[in-house]
Motif scaffolding. Sequence first.
Motif, mmCIF file in Angstrom:
data_model
loop_
_atom_site.group_PDB
_atom_site.id
_atom_site.type_symbol
_atom_site.label_atom_id
_atom_site.label_comp_id
_atom_site.label_asym_id
_atom_site.label_seq_id
_atom_site.Cartn_x
_atom_site.Cartn_y
_atom_site.Cartn_z
ATOM 1 N N ALA A 103 0.868 -1.195 0.000
ATOM 2 C CA ALA A 103 0.000 0.000 0.000
ATOM 3 C C ALA A 103 0.897 1.236 0.000
ATOM 4 C CB ALA A 103 -0.929 -0.016 1.207
ATOM 5 N N THR A 104 1.570 1.439 -1.129
ATOM 6 C CA THR A 104 2.655 2.421 -1.218
ATOM 7 C C THR A 104 2.195 3.831 -0.870
ATOM 8 O OG1 THR A 104 3.355 1.029 -3.064
ATOM 9 C CG2 THR A 104 4.618 3.032 -2.684
ATOM 10 N N VAL A 105 1.027 4.211 -1.335
ATOM 11 C CA VAL A 105 0.525 5.571 -1.096
ATOM 12 C C VAL A 105 0.302 5.818 0.394
ATOM 13 C CG1 VAL A 105 -1.394 7.141 -1.543
ATOM 14 C CG2 VAL A 105 -0.501 5.722 -3.388
ATOM 15 N N VAL A 106 -0.228 4.834 1.082
ATOM 16 C CA VAL A 106 -0.448 4.966 2.527
ATOM 17 C C VAL A 106 0.886 5.152 3.244
ATOM 18 C CG1 VAL A 106 -1.390 3.856 4.592
ATOM 19 C CG2 VAL A 106 -2.537 3.559 2.388
ATOM 20 N N LEU A 107 1.887 4.371 2.817
ATOM 21 C CA LEU A 107 3.207 4.470 3.445
ATOM 22 C C LEU A 107 3.887 5.804 3.164
ATOM 23 C CD1 LEU A 107 4.979 1.017 3.166
ATOM 24 C CD2 LEU A 107 4.288 2.269 5.204
ATOM 25 N N ILE A 108 3.700 6.336 1.960
ATOM 26 C CA ILE A 108 4.263 7.655 1.653
ATOM 27 C C ILE A 108 3.700 8.688 2.624
ATOM 28 C CG2 ILE A 108 4.316 9.528 -0.062
ATOM 29 C CD1 ILE A 108 4.401 7.304 -2.220
ATOM 30 N N GLY A 109 2.411 8.612 2.879
ATOM 31 C CA GLY A 109 1.800 9.523 3.856
ATOM 32 C C GLY A 109 2.369 9.324 5.248
ATOM 33 N N HIS A 110 2.606 8.066 5.616
ATOM 34 C CA HIS A 110 3.172 7.760 6.936
ATOM 35 C C HIS A 110 4.577 8.352 7.071
ATOM 36 C CE1 HIS A 110 4.426 5.555 10.470
ATOM 37 N NE2 HIS A 110 5.323 4.853 9.781
ATOM 38 N N ILE A 111 5.418 8.157 6.032
ATOM 39 C CA ILE A 111 6.797 8.657 6.080
ATOM 40 C C ILE A 111 6.818 10.187 6.017
ATOM 41 C CG2 ILE A 111 9.019 8.694 4.882
ATOM 42 C CD1 ILE A 111 8.426 6.056 6.357
ATOM 43 N N ALA A 112 6.011 10.763 5.149
ATOM 44 C CA ALA A 112 5.974 12.233 5.051
ATOM 45 C C ALA A 112 5.495 12.841 6.369
ATOM 46 C CB ALA A 112 5.074 12.664 3.896
ATOM 47 N N GLY A 113 4.538 12.177 7.011
ATOM 48 C CA GLY A 113 4.024 12.674 8.288
ATOM 49 C C GLY A 113 5.008 12.492 9.432
ATOM 50 N N SER A 114 5.989 11.596 9.239
ATOM 51 C CA SER A 114 6.991 11.334 10.275
ATOM 52 C C SER A 114 8.231 12.214 10.107
ATOM 53 C CB SER A 114 7.431 9.862 10.223
ATOM 54 O OG SER A 114 6.333 9.007 10.410
ATOM 55 N N THR A 115 8.270 12.991 9.016
ATOM 56 C CA THR A 115 9.439 13.823 8.701
ATOM 57 C C THR A 115 8.991 15.257 8.453
ATOM 58 O OG1 THR A 115 9.212 13.100 6.390
ATOM 59 C CG2 THR A 115 10.834 11.937 7.750
ATOM 60 N N LYS A 116 9.960 16.136 8.182
ATOM 61 C CA LYS A 116 9.610 17.559 8.055
ATOM 62 C C LYS A 116 9.964 18.168 6.705
ATOM 63 C CE LYS A 116 10.066 18.790 12.957
ATOM 64 N NZ LYS A 116 10.410 17.485 13.522
ATOM 65 N N SER A 117 11.064 17.717 6.089
ATOM 66 C CA SER A 117 11.531 18.421 4.893
ATOM 67 C C SER A 117 11.926 17.525 3.731
ATOM 68 C CB SER A 117 12.740 19.300 5.261
ATOM 69 O OG SER A 117 13.782 18.490 5.807
ATOM 70 N N ILE A 118 12.322 16.284 3.987
ATOM 71 C CA ILE A 118 12.780 15.406 2.920
ATOM 72 C C ILE A 118 11.643 15.147 1.933
ATOM 73 C CG2 ILE A 118 12.212 13.221 4.103
ATOM 74 C CD1 ILE A 118 14.939 12.149 3.073
ATOM 75 N N ARG A 119 11.965 15.064 0.637
ATOM 76 C CA ARG A 119 10.951 14.721 -0.356
ATOM 77 C C ARG A 119 10.621 13.232 -0.207
ATOM 78 N NH1 ARG A 119 9.880 18.630 -3.978
ATOM 79 N NH2 ARG A 119 8.637 17.104 -5.131
ATOM 80 N N VAL A 120 9.346 12.896 -0.312
ATOM 81 C CA VAL A 120 8.912 11.506 -0.151
ATOM 82 C C VAL A 120 8.111 11.118 -1.391
ATOM 83 C CG1 VAL A 120 7.771 9.843 1.358
ATOM 84 C CG2 VAL A 120 8.740 11.932 2.335
ATOM 85 N N GLY A 121 8.353 9.922 -1.898
ATOM 86 C CA GLY A 121 7.642 9.554 -3.112
ATOM 87 C C GLY A 121 7.679 8.077 -3.403
ATOM 88 N N SER A 122 7.290 7.756 -4.624
ATOM 89 C CA SER A 122 7.171 6.369 -5.051
ATOM 90 C C SER A 122 8.288 6.016 -6.006
ATOM 91 C CB SER A 122 5.826 6.142 -5.740
ATOM 92 O OG SER A 122 5.664 7.017 -6.841
ATOM 93 N N GLY A 123 8.903 4.890 -5.757
ATOM 94 C CA GLY A 123 9.948 4.414 -6.652
ATOM 95 C C GLY A 123 9.732 2.962 -7.049
ATOM 96 N N GLY A 124 8.582 2.609 -7.591
ATOM 97 C CA GLY A 124 7.539 3.521 -7.990
ATOM 98 C C GLY A 124 6.163 2.950 -7.758
ATOM 99 N N ILE A 125 5.201 3.752 -8.242
ATOM 100 C CA ILE A 125 3.830 3.245 -8.405
ATOM 101 C C ILE A 125 3.801 2.472 -9.718
ATOM 102 C CG2 ILE A 125 1.444 3.936 -8.927
ATOM 103 C CD1 ILE A 125 2.130 4.209 -5.972
ATOM 104 N N MET A 126 3.307 1.238 -9.674
ATOM 105 C CA MET A 126 3.255 0.415 -10.892
ATOM 106 C C MET A 126 1.951 0.723 -11.631
ATOM 107 S SD MET A 126 6.130 -1.139 -10.815
ATOM 108 C CE MET A 126 6.983 0.111 -9.875
ATOM 109 N N LEU A 127 2.051 1.572 -12.626
ATOM 110 C CA LEU A 127 0.872 2.170 -13.256
ATOM 111 C C LEU A 127 -0.101 1.160 -13.854
ATOM 112 C CD1 LEU A 127 -0.473 4.852 -13.616
ATOM 113 C CD2 LEU A 127 0.918 5.274 -15.653
ATOM 114 N N PRO A 128 0.366 0.004 -14.389
ATOM 115 C CA PRO A 128 -0.609 -0.957 -14.919
ATOM 116 C C PRO A 128 -1.624 -1.447 -13.882
ATOM 117 C CG PRO A 128 1.591 -1.511 -15.687
ATOM 118 C CD PRO A 128 1.758 -0.434 -14.656
#
Length: 337
Positions: free
Chosen positions: A64-89
């Motif tokens: 559940a990559t999107v949920v985890l991105i929110g978790h990591i972004a919410g646990s940090t202050k400035s680092i960019r957080v993203g997907s490496g990657g979302i599998m678009l298919p």
Amino acid sequence: MSSNNKTLSDIALSVLDLVPIQEGKTATDAFRTSADLARHVEALGYKRYWLAEHHNMPGIASSATVVLIGHIAGSTKSIRVGSGGIMLPNHAPLVVAEQFGTLESLFPGRIDLGLGRAPGTDGLTAMALRRDLRGDVDDFPKNVQELQYYLGPVDPEAKVRAIPGQGLEVPIWLLGSSTYSAQLAAMLGLPFAFASHFAPAALQAALKIYRDTFQPSEHLKEPYAIACVNGVVADTDSEAEKLATTLYQSFLNVIRGTANPQQPPVDSMEGLWSQNEKYAVHQMLRYTFTGSPATVKEEIEAFLAETQVDELMFASHIYEHKARLRSYELLAELAKK
């Protein structure tokens, strides 16, 4: 390219986290240690922290990559957080646009959307995710452009909009382990990240195609490339070599098609793999930097001279959390020397 002698101090360092589930531990433990690692590398000056979509893998908790991105972004202050990657298919572009529009609204200016065209799993699981496998080779480029549209400028005539999402211009990256996405990234004028941490063979060809055919866009004026590599750094070469046996065991699982949680390091891999398996693992892990700071600095500088990439993203399959924190710390210190 800016110069012919790029060094560690010239480029940004980033992290790819597969959120490993260790033997005898749970996904909850994995999420806790990932958040701690993200805070650690943020304090060390790393630029971004990406999470990769995988499914039906007992040793990886990032489905559940999107949920985890929110978790990591919410646990940090400035680092960019993203997907490496979302599998678009696996996803409708509108859903991805809404999800990343939501993330960008929650964490403005900190979200990256990296896109892959593989399913990130086996065929049966891909079927379960998508319900069918109909489609053709043109789907990925069309889906990327549809996603760009949803996240692009507000279109007053649009019948379907991503809300939130429209107008937010979340940076889109194309990810690849072959030359295909390099060509598409160049055509669309998007930044490109290559998965040389497990698919080293096409790295040079992909970078050449990307740079030679790059078309400037409103998103990017000049090509920008990340290489993802493995990094296992410790105070001594022997300590790092032992830590790396966790990585070797993980890739041995890949080759054998076995699914196991992340394994602790061992004193020796002898007896655990055959000569053919050892060769195959080392081929996949060609761009793995293992050793003391002095050892890996020389190897990384040679890699940068060879590839001229703009950013290095380090994946780390280190079992003990303290040792993993230390590895990223030593890498960051190398970049400041």
